[in-house]
Enzyme design. Structure first.
Site, PDB file in Angstrom:
ATOM      1  CB  THR A   1      -0.959   0.066   1.256  1.00  0.00           C
ATOM      2  OG1 THR A   1      -1.865   1.028   1.125  1.00  0.00           O
ATOM      3  CG2 THR A   1      -0.165  -0.121   2.731  1.00  0.00           C
TER       4      THR A   1
ATOM      5  CE  LYS B   1      -1.368   0.491  -3.311  1.00  0.00           C
ATOM      6  NZ  LYS B   1      -2.749   0.725  -3.865  1.00  0.00           N
TER       7      LYS B   1
END
Length: 288
Positions: free
Chosen positions: A64, A68
């Protein structure tokens, strides 16, 4: 034998992923352990944490904010990327390339990246009954979260897309990368602008930034309106949603998207498909 999974991010304490995946494991009859993993915000720390996790026998990891794109770069140089991850330039699901492992490559060098964010978002909007086919959509943010959802939204049949970002060059960079990958909407150019300059009427506006987690507000123009407002964050009162709810828009946070993308990740790791509607009902019941 217990299968180990993590979600890595910064911040990460608010994550509901452990609760969701523990439920998935119970429904699938699997013995799993899924934990949150905090990581300092730098690529070297991320790489070290992920390598240690998989070297120690980890099966899969979710990624998250803000990692990413770092995860994408890591997988691009190692075990490979799915088509959605390639086009997005962002990874939210890490696993091991089994073919490379069978050839003798180390676990750390067999990292494979996928992106389930976009399909999770689209599936949730469809469950909510929000019209995507022919929709005019604006996405605020041009980081990894935004990158992951653009292609699935286009595949869902949207009519027009505007990407707004605090730094215009980053939004332009994203659009150029999409153009290189031949991603277009009915042969129309995807529009870009600075967040503060985003104005007009849209069917759906998506906040793909994490700014709401700190309680800060986006610089939204008075002339900006929509029928539906979606914030990809969740877990607390979000100023973005409050702003558009006050203007009469239907709103949703990203919890349903989280469940949807988690189900796709879980299936990728274990081969077990999850009934998202049933799982959502069970999670809502457990939180009462």
């Amino acid at each position: 034998m217990t299968q180990h999974f993590i979600v890595i991010g910064n911040p990460i304490a608010h994550s509901k992923s452990p609760e969701i995946h523990t439920l998935f494991g119970a429904h699938a009859g699997l013995d799993i352990c899924y934990q949150c993993q905090y990581c300092p915000d730098d690529p070297a720390s991320f790489t070290a944490v992920i390598e240690a996790f998989f070297h120690g026998g980890g099966v899969g990891a979710n990624v998250t904010v803000p990692f990413k794109q770092v995860a994408y770069e890591c997988c691009a140089a190692r075990g490979g990327l799915s088509e959605h991850a390639k086009i997005a330039g962002a990874v939210n699901t890490l696993s091991l390339n089994q073919a490379l492992l069978a050839s003798g490559v180390s676990r750390a060098e067999a990292l494979y990246g996928d992106n389930t964010d976009g399909q999770g978002l689209v599936n949730h909007m469809q469950r909510l009954g929000w019209p995507l086919n022919g929709a005019r959509i604006a996405i605020i943010g041009a980081g990894g979260a935004a990158r992951g959802v653009v292609l699935p939204l286009i595949e869902a049949g949207i009519e027009a897309l505007t990407i707004a970002n605090r730094t215009l060059s980053k939004a332009t960079e994203l659009v150029n990368e999409l153009s290189t990958a031949s991603v277009v909407i009915h042969n129309q150019q995807i529009q870009t602008c600075c967040t503060a300059d985003l104005s007009g009427d849209f069917d759906i506006i998506v906040n793909a930034t994490s700014i709401g987690l700190s309680g800060e507000t986006l610089p939204l123009a008075d002339e900006l309106n929509c029928q539906y407002a979606y914030d990809m964050m969740y877990g607390r009162e979000l100023p973005f949603l409050q702003h558009f709810a006050a203007r009469g828009a239907q709103t949703s946070d990203g919890y349903g998207m989280l469940i949807g993308q988690a189900a796709l990740s879980f299936e990728c790791w274990t081969g077990h498909a999850i009934d998202v509607t049933q799982a959502t009902a069970a999670l809502e019941k457990s939180s009462i």
